[in-house]
Design a protein around this motif. Structure first.
Motif, short mmCIF file in Angstrom:
data_model
loop_
_atom_site.label_atom_id
_atom_site.label_comp_id
_atom_site.label_asym_id
_atom_site.label_seq_id
_atom_site.Cartn_x
_atom_site.Cartn_y
_atom_site.Cartn_z
N VAL A 3 8.48 21.43 135.84
CA VAL A 3 7.41 20.51 136.21
C VAL A 3 6.09 21.07 135.70
O VAL A 3 5.59 22.07 136.23
N LEU A 18 4.87 15.20 140.66
CA LEU A 18 5.11 16.65 140.72
C LEU A 18 6.35 16.98 141.54
O LEU A 18 6.60 18.14 141.84
N SER A 57 7.77 25.48 138.37
CA SER A 57 6.48 24.85 138.13
C SER A 57 5.83 25.59 136.96
O SER A 57 5.62 26.81 137.03
N ALA A 65 9.85 16.55 140.96
CA ALA A 65 10.94 16.19 140.06
C ALA A 65 12.29 16.32 140.76
O ALA A 65 12.43 17.07 141.73
N ASN A 70 10.42 17.45 133.79
CA ASN A 70 10.04 16.56 134.89
C ASN A 70 11.12 15.51 135.18
O ASN A 70 10.85 14.30 135.21
N VAL A 78 10.81 11.78 136.72
CA VAL A 78 9.44 11.28 136.62
C VAL A 78 9.32 10.36 135.41
O VAL A 78 9.91 10.64 134.36
N ALA A 107 7.16 14.36 130.79
CA ALA A 107 8.58 14.05 130.61
C ALA A 107 9.03 14.17 129.16
O ALA A 107 10.22 14.24 128.89
#
Lengths: 518, 518
Positions: free
Chosen positions: A120, A132, A144, A134, A512, A515, A256
């Motif tokens: 992410v 945020l 992250s 995922a 991600n 998302v 993404a």
């Protein structure tokens, strides 16, 4: 950023005594304190795996401690805050990795691709659409990718009036670096104080000065991105006919398709003069028509906003105070920035047009008040949540001829879902020759399950937006929350195109996951 | 359109006597008449196959006669004309099919997909980059999908100031339909009289009034397209944050992703006043800097062009005459369109700025002369080809700080390849805050193999453009001619993205094979 609240903990403000009575009258005061002492679940990534990351960025930039992981959990929508306040950290990443520079980002993505770890990208953490959080099922873990170390101004070209910025720069940091060269980006969304350059690009952000400076995507002339299958370096000219504009495929890709590692943006000279004013309109329709006239005459100020009757009555468009007023009409805020000559010329022309259209000038006080409070509303939301008032926003855009219908339908959907006790406020804050945005703020007494309460209202409003042929989001992006309606908006073939691009750039689907792409 | 020349055969003009002497002096007159009586190869598609098409669009709209097929062979680049003049019709389509409406286009594509027949969408036929000469090997045949029957104004929204147009409308046809509503698109490329709305969209066209009306892609707020795997219907708002802007993926797709079946464009009120003027600048650099200052001050006229010293000397920027002059400096043309009030205000402001920057006003004559000849240059090219003078153009764009280098490098590449006897002229006709276009015109005595002669020069110029970091095309699109350099410009990952989108929308690869996608 506070893990359960907006922004700088030192800037948090309680509701003033004067407002408490009004809030009690409207909603009934409740005491809803945030839970304390919550910790995220244990990290799913073991040291053997993490050693690979440490080898790329250095051990000190791979963080697994609870506090850091808690701070990188979800964004700042009201449901995000309600979960955080309830002590729910289920979406915390397993690790936070902080690469420095394009090559390290690329290496992190290669590592994640190889080990099937979801990634992410994290800039300012201000997302309000679930971008945020995922999906982690099917992956070995979730990291992250924090861009906090990528905060350089890489280049300034003051002949072409462009600057190349790294993605981790927060709004004020970017402005400070540019100001040293006498330049400004002019991008001031409400999230400005915390949101990042990379986030602005990845979400097609639009700022409060969009009438004068344009949307963020319109400012971008070039970008680089790292993907699991190689680098992209786009932007050979301001505009061209060299095929589809691939920059516009990365802008709005919400992490993404790749991680944006630099953005080259058009910049302007720092304004010498700034002036903000208020205008009164007898109705939202009259004020909206005036905005349309300005936009279609090529006569826009730098800032142009209009509150509907409800928003004007509640707070005279000032989010930092709660107060009432008898039939104040609708407040418009106009702002002018530039050289003294530019400001004077544009202000004269706009003033003449608005006067001719039936507006009543209110002087600089309402404008200055708006400027002072322009980034403050999210703090007010926290204070209201403390007192059991559910506050959230949503936004859309459409063509001018559809504005009236869209406004009525969304308002009816929200009121229908939340009950007559709900406050539904609206403003227009972004205008184009062919249409405008509509931004709704809702306040209602929290029930037992405020997340479900909001989700029902949000679904009803989203259905109304798509039924009206409008866009599910003008500037908040898709995230996970808007995904079903986004799929309707772009249609089955549009969804397939996005999936094909995603599959090409990110064949393991680590970027991600869940998302944006339906 | 004449099969071997530009435009309306009735509008063709011979070189005036006065010019012949100058042309003789510069290049030596030759007699290079066009071949007559050429016919295309027999159609590769048999009646059994074509009956499928006839069932979709009606027998009268499936044409296989030689004259129709000859007229749909290639576009209007100088190499295209040289091949046509030599009687080479090898690239003629096997049939011309004329669907009416989105559903028929979709059915034609399904037929082509099923039978592996290549499809070349055909609007105005004015392409100058090989975009109408698709690859046919591996296919059962090649049809030209002629949009000539799709010429309706589908909708006008004069609140939102948008209009929905079918793709087969030529420039003047679209303007006439809009003018009946008091509206204009304001899109006037040199190909305006013959090029189509669909072509403008598919190639990201930019018109001579782009300073005031913007590029065509910036005017598009919505579009529909038929693809072999389903329809696309994009454009829910002027702008949004709902993912990547998929409109920008179809704009510039040159018929390789789908056939654009309608375009919704921003329109403006027909101007009440038009005024065009000339300005003299001591040098191309000084004039360019003035253009940059205007663009960065937000002070653009509707039309803004600047010829370099050579172009100014040759024809005082008037393509309809050939003449010389002693050190005329560089001619700039400024044009203003709008209400009387708008024109007066903008003209005053621009005049003050240009005067301050060192320009010398030349009054309205050079402007009016430019307006009269603005669409005439391609006719002049035919007359020069008749006399053995090879004339061709190419164009690029870059950021302002790179303009000087790009100009010098491309000029040197062209002169190096064509020899000192070549004329190399240049103008800037599209400006942005961050950069501008450069448009080169070349004239040289034709050798024995003028196509090879031009291709060598074009390759040298294209190499120089990419080496300078500029774009291979500002507004002529990629076609087949620019493909190798386009691939360098967007890079390996960019190419893969385009291939993935193509494979998703057109899995059999029938759409304009070999065009755009490397």
């Amino acid at each position: 950023m506070h893990p359960q609240r907006w922004g700088d903990p030192a800037a948090a403000t309680a509701l003033p005594e004067s407002a408490l009575g009004l809030v009690d009258l409207a909603f009934g005061l409740q005491d809803r304190p945030a839970a304390t002492g919550a910790t995220p679940p244990p990290s799913a990534l073991d040291d053997v795996l993490l050693d690979g990351l440490r080898g790329i960025v250095g051990a000190e930039h791979v963080l697994v401690d609870d506090a850091t992981r808690a701070l990188r959990t979800r964004g700042k929508s009201t449901p995000d805050l309600l979960r955080a306040r309830a002590g729910d950290l289920a979406d915390a990443p397993d690790a936070v990795v902080r690469p420095d520079g394009h090559a390290e980002v690329e290496a992190v993505l290669a590592w994640a691709h190889e080990h099937r770890v979801a990634v992410v990208p994290f800039g300012g953490g201000t997302c309000v659409t679930g971008g945020l959080a995922a999906r982690r099922d099917g992956f070995a873990g979730l990291v992250s990718l924090d861009l906090v170390r990528m905060k350089r101004l890489l280049a300034v070209d003051d002949v072409s009036m462009t600057a190349t910025l790294q993605p981790g720069l927060r709004g004020p940091e970017a402005e400070a670096l540019l100001a040293a060269h006498g330049l400004t980006l002019g991008h001031f969304p409400q999230s400005f104080e915390h949101a990042s350059i990379g986030g602005f690009a990845a979400t097609r952000s639009s700022g409060q000065s969009s009438a004068g400076y344009g949307r963020f995507d319109a400012m971008v002339v070039g970008l680089t991105a790292a993907t699991p299958t190689g680098p992209l370096d786009l932007g050979s000219a301001p505009a061209n006919a060299a095929g589809p504009d691939l920059r516009q495929l990365l802008l709005g890709s919400e992490g993404a398709f790749g991680v944006i590692t630099s953005v080259t943006v058009r910049v302007r000279r720092l304004p010498e003069v700034r002036a903000y004013e208020g205008w009164r309109w007898p109705s939202f329709d009259a004020g909206s028509d005036a905005m349309r006239t300005l936009a279609q005459a090529g006569l826009l100020p730098t800032v142009l906003r209009l509150s509907d009757e409800s928003e004007t009555a509640i707070n005279l468009a000032d989010p930092s105070s709660i107060g009432g007023a008898d039939d104040p009409g609708c407040l418009m805020v106009t702002g002018y920035e530039g050289t003294g000559e530019q400001v004077a010329a544009r202000r004269d022309a706009v003033t003449a047009a608005l006067t001719r259209l039936g507006g009543t000038p209110l002087g600089t006080e309402p404008g200055d008040k708006w400027v002072q409070g322009r980034f403050h509303a999210p703090y007010l939301r926290d204070a209201l949540l403390d007192h059991g008032v559910l506050v959230e926003t949503l936004e859309t855009a459409t063509f001018w001829s559809n504005r009236g219908r869209l406004y009525a339908d969304v308002k009816a959907a929200l009121t229908g879902a939340l009950g007559e006790g709900a406050l539904v406020l609206c403003h227009v804050s972004h205008v184009y020759e062919t249409g405008c945005s509509l931004y709704f703020t809702v306040a209602v007494r929290q029930g037992d399950d405020p997340i479900a309460q909001w989700q029902a209202a949000k679904a009803a409003a989203s259905d109304a937006i798509i039924a009206a042929g409008a866009t599910i989001t003008h500037h908040h992006a898709v995230g996970t929350d808007h995904r079903p309606w986004f799929a309707e908006e772009v249609g089955e073939v549009g969804v397939r195109v996005l999936r094909a691009v995603k599959a090409e750039l990110d064949p393991a689907g680590i970027l991600n996951p869940g998302v944006l792409v339906p």
